[in-house]
Scaffold this motif. Structure first.
Motif, PDB file in Angstrom:
ATOM      1  N   ALA A  70       0.671  -1.161   0.102  1.00 58.47           N
ATOM      2  CA  ALA A  70       0.013  -0.043   0.048  1.00 58.47           C
ATOM      3  C   ALA A  70       0.905   1.288   0.019  1.00 58.47           C
ATOM      4  O   ALA A  70       0.697   2.145  -0.528  1.00 58.47           O
ATOM      5  N   ARG A  71       1.646   1.203   0.873  1.00 56.58           N
ATOM      6  CA  ARG A  71       2.701   2.339   0.962  1.00 56.58           C
ATOM      7  C   ARG A  71       3.705   2.622  -0.382  1.00 56.58           C
ATOM      8  O   ARG A  71       3.997   3.614  -0.939  1.00 56.58           O
ATOM      9  N   TRP A  72       3.883   1.353  -1.095  1.00 51.49           N
ATOM     10  CA  TRP A  72       4.737   1.371  -2.130  1.00 51.49           C
ATOM     11  C   TRP A  72       3.913   2.168  -3.264  1.00 51.49           C
ATOM     12  O   TRP A  72       4.626   3.149  -4.036  1.00 51.49           O
ATOM     13  N   ILE A  73       2.491   2.123  -3.266  1.00 53.65           N
ATOM     14  CA  ILE A  73       1.647   2.926  -4.316  1.00 53.65           C
ATOM     15  C   ILE A  73       0.926   4.068  -3.784  1.00 53.65           C
ATOM     16  O   ILE A  73       0.242   4.412  -4.350  1.00 53.65           O
ATOM     17  N   SER A  74       1.694   4.747  -2.615  1.00 46.83           N
ATOM     18  CA  SER A  74       1.079   5.740  -2.065  1.00 46.83           C
ATOM     19  C   SER A  74      -0.092   5.651  -1.478  1.00 46.83           C
ATOM     20  O   SER A  74      -0.683   6.774  -1.183  1.00 46.83           O
ATOM     21  N   LEU A  75      -0.585   4.822  -1.165  1.00 43.57           N
ATOM     22  CA  LEU A  75      -2.011   4.377  -0.352  1.00 43.57           C
ATOM     23  C   LEU A  75      -1.722   4.767   1.197  1.00 43.57           C
ATOM     24  O   LEU A  75      -0.336   4.416   1.686  1.00 43.57           O
ATOM     25  N   PRO A  76      -2.764   5.175   1.815  1.00 40.65           N
ATOM     26  CA  PRO A  76      -2.539   4.986   3.457  1.00 40.65           C
ATOM     27  C   PRO A  76      -2.111   3.764   3.739  1.00 40.65           C
ATOM     28  O   PRO A  76      -2.559   2.641   3.318  1.00 40.65           O
ATOM     29  N   PRO A  77      -1.375   3.492   5.279  1.00 42.49           N
ATOM     30  CA  PRO A  77      -1.398   2.049   5.711  1.00 42.49           C
ATOM     31  C   PRO A  77      -2.529   1.356   5.626  1.00 42.49           C
ATOM     32  O   PRO A  77      -2.450   0.139   5.357  1.00 42.49           O
ATOM     33  N   GLU A  78      -3.816   2.037   5.717  1.00 45.03           N
ATOM     34  CA  GLU A  78      -4.830   1.034   5.855  1.00 45.03           C
ATOM     35  C   GLU A  78      -5.359   0.579   4.705  1.00 45.03           C
ATOM     36  O   GLU A  78      -6.122  -0.544   4.328  1.00 45.03           O
ATOM     37  N   GLY A  79      -4.778   1.135   3.507  1.00 42.18           N
ATOM     38  CA  GLY A  79      -4.966   0.626   2.198  1.00 42.18           C
ATOM     39  C   GLY A  79      -4.248  -0.895   1.986  1.00 42.18           C
ATOM     40  O   GLY A  79      -4.989  -1.723   1.190  1.00 42.18           O
TER      41      GLY A  79
END
Length: 78
Positions: A38-47
């Motif tokens: 999720a963080r790799w593609i700039s989503l929030p951690p909850e993603g």
């Protein structure tokens, strides 16, 4: 540990990976790897809750054209 805490750990790993000269192999728990993706593609951690990850599966994070375009190339493959 909160989602923000896990996200901060994932962000540190992502930053380190992006400075590597070659490929990087990571083994970890599915919960952490989901947040990492999720963080790799700039989503929030909850993603990370939207990514199913089975035991002993293969996933590949990479780039579309350059370092400014992170993508998930493969996910949860056996």
């Amino acid at each position: 540990e909160t989602a923000a805490d896990v996200g901060a750990r994932a962000d540190a790993i992502v930053a380190e990976i992006r400075t590597a000269a070659g490929n990087v192999l990571i083994f970890s728990s599915s919960h952490f790897l989901r947040v990492l993706a999720a963080r790799w593609i700039s989503l929030p951690p909850e993603g990370g809750e939207h990514f199913v990850l089975d035991t002993a599966s293969l996933s590949i994070l990479g780039y579309e054209h350059d370092l400014t375009e992170p993508v998930i190339r493969r996910w949860n493959q056996k």
